[in-house]
Design a protein around this motif. Structure first.
Motif, mmCIF file in Angstrom:
data_model
loop_
_atom_site.group_PDB
_atom_site.id
_atom_site.type_symbol
_atom_site.label_atom_id
_atom_site.label_comp_id
_atom_site.label_asym_id
_atom_site.label_seq_id
_atom_site.Cartn_x
_atom_site.Cartn_y
_atom_site.Cartn_z
ATOM 1 N N SER A 1 53.247 45.323 44.419
ATOM 2 C CA SER A 1 52.290 45.850 43.457
ATOM 3 C C SER A 1 51.232 46.652 44.206
ATOM 4 N N GLY A 2 50.196 47.021 43.518
ATOM 5 C CA GLY A 2 49.130 47.799 44.137
ATOM 6 C C GLY A 2 49.076 49.195 43.548
ATOM 7 N N GLY B 1 55.887 50.172 34.976
ATOM 8 C CA GLY B 1 54.502 49.812 35.256
ATOM 9 C C GLY B 1 53.986 50.411 36.548
ATOM 10 N N TRP B 2 54.863 51.108 37.282
ATOM 11 C CA TRP B 2 54.485 51.694 38.571
ATOM 12 C C TRP B 2 55.096 53.091 38.712
ATOM 13 N N GLY B 3 54.458 53.899 39.525
ATOM 14 C CA GLY B 3 55.019 55.188 39.915
ATOM 15 C C GLY B 3 55.331 56.107 38.756
ATOM 16 N N MET C 1 55.395 41.427 45.487
ATOM 17 C CA MET C 1 55.874 41.278 44.118
ATOM 18 C C MET C 1 57.375 41.504 44.042
ATOM 19 N N GLY C 2 57.878 42.480 44.793
ATOM 20 C CA GLY C 2 59.313 42.749 44.808
ATOM 21 C C GLY C 2 60.112 41.598 45.375
ATOM 22 N N ILE D 1 52.652 39.353 37.934
ATOM 23 C CA ILE D 1 53.844 38.513 37.775
ATOM 24 C C ILE D 1 53.634 37.547 36.610
ATOM 25 N N PRO D 2 53.899 37.999 35.378
ATOM 26 C CA PRO D 2 53.688 37.104 34.234
ATOM 27 C C PRO D 2 54.778 36.044 34.087
ATOM 28 N N PHE D 3 55.983 36.350 34.603
ATOM 29 C CA PHE D 3 57.096 35.402 34.517
ATOM 30 C C PHE D 3 57.442 34.948 35.932
ATOM 31 N N THR D 4 57.119 33.713 36.262
ATOM 32 C CA THR D 4 57.304 33.256 37.632
ATOM 33 C C THR D 4 58.626 32.541 37.820
#
Length: 287
Positions: A39-40, A70-72, A107-108, A214-217
């Motif tokens: 993330s970031g 959500g990214w890029g 996160m990945g 990370i809403p789903f862990t």
């Protein structure tokens, strides 16, 4: 193998309707290797892995590095509706990939570990670096007793205001060798990339109450069931996520090995790119 951002860029539309930008390199018949960014603000498949895609592809692997929703340059996604496991399944299906090696940072890495527990039939190898397990990680022994690490605090500040100054602070805390990596060129590029997608910034900040990013862990109890070969890499000087997470993973994944890199922060694949590439290629080739 020289691969440019422009020549590697591809786009696809998922069944969910979301569009995904990804970077493609290497022979189409090589073992698929999916590189999952962290993330970031300003993080993308290319910004995280531009120094790795060409070398891994040159070893005969088919490398795919997506910008996750959500990214890029991929579609925006609000946190409470974001599930990168579902997105990754759709990406693999859209590309006609039955099984792949997953290589994830932060996160990945969480996405890769969770995917391995939910879809064991679709993963050949697991590689993590600077792994996050989100709220499913046991209470930290060495990190903060309560609240985010200093690195995560800087990351959130840069999401709220992706100025070159805040991005410089972010790159500095992500790396050990600040003089080499926190250059004006890199920090401006990251600042510009983040500012180009205000929808991503807004969704992340508003999603903090829902557990962004990370809403789903991962279900921690399922991690010992991972039976594919796993390579766990972490920087000893990581100020974002302590290496105890990787010690825990190595303890609980039966067929795993740990590489702990001194003089290395949260971005092993950037700070120690040549060694990281050699480790990954050797691991994928011989396990």
């Amino acid at each position: 193998m020289t691969i440019t951002k422009e020549s590697a860029a591809r786009d696809l539309t998922l069944p969910s309707g979301r569009s995904v930008r990804y970077y493609d390199g290497g022979p189409a018949d090589g073992l698929p290797v999916v590189l999952l960014h962290g993330s970031g603000p300003g993080a993308t498949g290319w910004s995280n892995f531009s120094g790795n895609i060409g070398q891994i592809a040159a070893a005969g692997f088919h490398v795919i590095a997506p910008d996750m929703p959500g990214w890029g340059d991929s579609s925006a996604a609000i946190t409470k509706e974001m599930d990168h496991d579902v997105d990754l399944v759709e990406i693999l299906d859209a590309l006609g990939i039955e099984k792949a090696a997953l290589v994830g940072n932060s996160m990945g890495a969480h996405t890769a570990v969770r995917f391995a527990t939910l879809h064991p039939e679709r993963i050949t190898h697991l590689v993590t670096m600077g792994a996050s397990l989100g709220k499913s990680f046991p209470k930290s022994l060495f990190g903060p007793a309560d609240g985010p690490s200093e690195g995560l605090k800087v990351l959130v500040k840069a999401y709220r205001d992706p100025s070159p100054e805040n991005m410089k602070a972010l790159v500095e805390i992500m790396t050990f060798d600040k003089a080499r990596f926190a250059t004006p060129e890199l920090t401006k590029a990251r600042s510009d990339a983040a500012s180009a997608r205000p929808d991503h910034l807004k969704n992340y900040v508003e999603g903090l109450v829902d557990g962004a990013p990370i809403p789903f862990t991962v279900d921690r109890s399922k991690i010992p069931s991972i039976d594919v070969p796993a390579l766990v890499i972490h920087g000893r000087d990581d100020r974002v996520l302590h290496f105890e997470t990787s010690l825990w993973l190595t303890t609980h994944i039966p067929n795993s090995r740990l590489v702990l890199l001194n003089r290395c922060g949260h971005w092993a694949m950037i700070e120690h790119a040549d060694e990281f590439n050699r480790l990954v290629v050797d691991f994928l080739s011989n396990n």
